[in-house]
Scaffold this motif. Structure first.
Motif, PDB file in Angstrom:
ATOM      1  N   SER A 145      -9.628   4.730  -5.220  1.00  0.00           N
ATOM      2  CA  SER A 145      -9.478   3.643  -4.265  1.00  0.00           C
ATOM      3  C   SER A 145     -10.841   3.011  -3.973  1.00  0.00           C
ATOM      4  O   SER A 145     -11.639   3.603  -3.255  1.00  0.00           O
ATOM      5  CB  SER A 145      -8.845   4.155  -2.965  1.00  0.00           C
ATOM      6  N   GLU A 312      -7.373   0.333   1.644  1.00  0.00           N
ATOM      7  CA  GLU A 312      -7.459   1.687   2.194  1.00  0.00           C
ATOM      8  C   GLU A 312      -8.904   2.104   2.419  1.00  0.00           C
ATOM      9  O   GLU A 312      -9.220   2.799   3.381  1.00  0.00           O
ATOM     10  CB  GLU A 312      -6.746   2.670   1.260  1.00  0.00           C
ATOM     11  N   GLU A 328      -7.260  -0.171   6.431  1.00  0.00           N
ATOM     12  CA  GLU A 328      -6.724   1.004   5.729  1.00  0.00           C
ATOM     13  C   GLU A 328      -5.334   0.711   5.145  1.00  0.00           C
ATOM     14  O   GLU A 328      -4.536   1.615   4.931  1.00  0.00           O
ATOM     15  CB  GLU A 328      -6.694   2.231   6.638  1.00  0.00           C
ATOM     16  N   ARG A 330      -2.928  -0.612   6.650  1.00  0.00           N
ATOM     17  CA  ARG A 330      -1.917  -0.309   7.667  1.00  0.00           C
ATOM     18  C   ARG A 330      -1.532  -1.576   8.411  1.00  0.00           C
ATOM     19  O   ARG A 330      -2.386  -2.328   8.886  1.00  0.00           O
ATOM     20  CB  ARG A 330      -2.444   0.731   8.656  1.00  0.00           C
TER      21      ARG A 330
END
Length: 369
Positions: A145, A312, A328, A330
């Motif tokens: 990532s 992320e 992140e 989210r």
């Protein structure tokens, strides 16, 4: 002008943009550096070069008549094989171009694309040249990532001789690297931004106030649940103030395949991607930016512009703070940013840093230009 001892091996429009101030700085020293192009991007290259007052590539490492944009990981092995095949078959010609005046030859690569490690490998192993890496040393801490950028950076760091690191954080990341490590104090993007920031806007019917979104990375677009989530959040937010979503062909295809085309309207406005010199004035006018681009998040940081990085992890945590936020990936963190962006505008750093000058001065001190 003097003989050529420096060549850039580049492959994307973003690399061309960020290296342009270095290229012009070398030209001002009386040199004529060459551009050897791997053609990761093809479609907008001629326009970008014209905007940046740079010449056409001297060598296409993928034959120009066979070149096309890399749009999926499955295309990478064939592309890589073609690049290495061309470099090997033309190695005597390329080597001669680098050694015309008897000084040590130098190949420069940039950033964290597939071209970064391949260009380093070609320079070092095939052309027996020294290699410099502009924007070196960034690390997210996870190979997966972002993938493949983190891997590209780590491979290149094992090969290159001169690491141009954009801050003390990257310098520290390279403390065990071989070769010379130079702190350029900022990303060369800030110098490229000066070329573009005051260009006239070229967007018809532009709302007086708007948010701007660019979301294109494989790690997001390849996850339908996450991609759908962020588009739905932006759609809802656009009810309060219009949002422009800049989408390239791969994102448009993903939107179509997910059946999300009806999410856009006259408030959540899908726009084709724009050339850099057209796009950056738009960024500067935006109220905030939502992106998964590391380059754009750096540009927002330098402008003091509120920015949510929808990933992320990031390889540039030094940019995070009041103005730049990592979500992140989210939805709740993105929503929190959208609810608070009015309080996040910071100071502009545009007049403070001149990293390309440091790169070119270092190359001069080392005898390359």
């Amino acid at each position: 002008m003097g003989f050529t001892v420096i060549s850039f091996i580049l492959g994307t429009t973003a690399e061309l943009i960020k290296i342009a101030p270095v290229y012009h700085g070398i030209r001002e020293r009386g040199m004529r550096p060459k551009i050897w192009f791997t053609a990761q991007h093809v479609d907008e290259v001629a326009d970008v070069l014209a905007d940046l007052d740079m010449p056409e590539p001297d060598v296409w490492l993928v034959p120009q008549d066979k070149a096309h944009n890399l749009e999926s990981p499955a295309q990478v092995p064939g592309w890589a094989a073609q690049v290495l095949r061309t470099a090997w078959s033309r190695r005597h010609e390329l080597r001669a171009a680098l050694t015309e005046d008897g000084r040590p030859p130098l190949v420069l690569v940039h950033g964290d694309t597939f071209t970064t490690p391949y260009g380093s490998l070609i320079g070092k192993r095939i052309l027996k040249s020294r290699v410099g890496h502009v924007e070196a040393g960034a690390r997210s801490g996870s190979i997966l990532s972002p993938l493949p950028e983190e891997l590209n950076r780590k491979i290149a760091a094992k090969i290159v001789d001169i690491h141009f690191a954009p801050s003390i954080r990257e310098v520290n990341n390279l403390r065990n690297a071989r070769g010379v490590v130079v702190d350029t104090e900022a990303n060369t993007a800030i110098d490229a931004m000066r070329l573009a920031i005051h260009q006239p806007l070229d967007v018809p019917n532009l709302p007086e106030k708007f948010g701007l979104a660019t979301l294109h990375r494989f790690e997001l677009v390849s996850r339908p649940d996450k991609y759908r989530e962020v588009l739905e959040i932006l759609r809802e937010q656009s009810r309060k103030m219009p949002i422009l979503y800049m989408a390239g062909a791969p994102e448009r295809e993903k939107i179509r395949s997910l059946g999300l085309g009806n999410i856009f309207d006259d408030q959540f406005i899908v726009q084709p991607k724009m050339r850099y010199l057209k796009f950056l004035p738009l960024v500067a006018r935006a109220e905030y930016v939502v992106t998964d681009s590391g380059g754009l998040s750096a540009e927002c940081y330098y402008l003091g512009l509120p920015c949510a990085v929808h990933r992320e992890r990031t390889e540039t945590p030094q940019h995070l703070g009041e103005t730049v936020v990592l979500t992140e990936m989210r939805g709740d963190k993105l929503q929190n940013f959208l609810d608070t962006y009015q309080n996040r505008r910071g100071e502009s750093w545009m007049d403070k840093y001149h990293p390309s000058e440091i790169v070119v001065d270092t190359l001069a001190q080392l005898g390359y230009c």
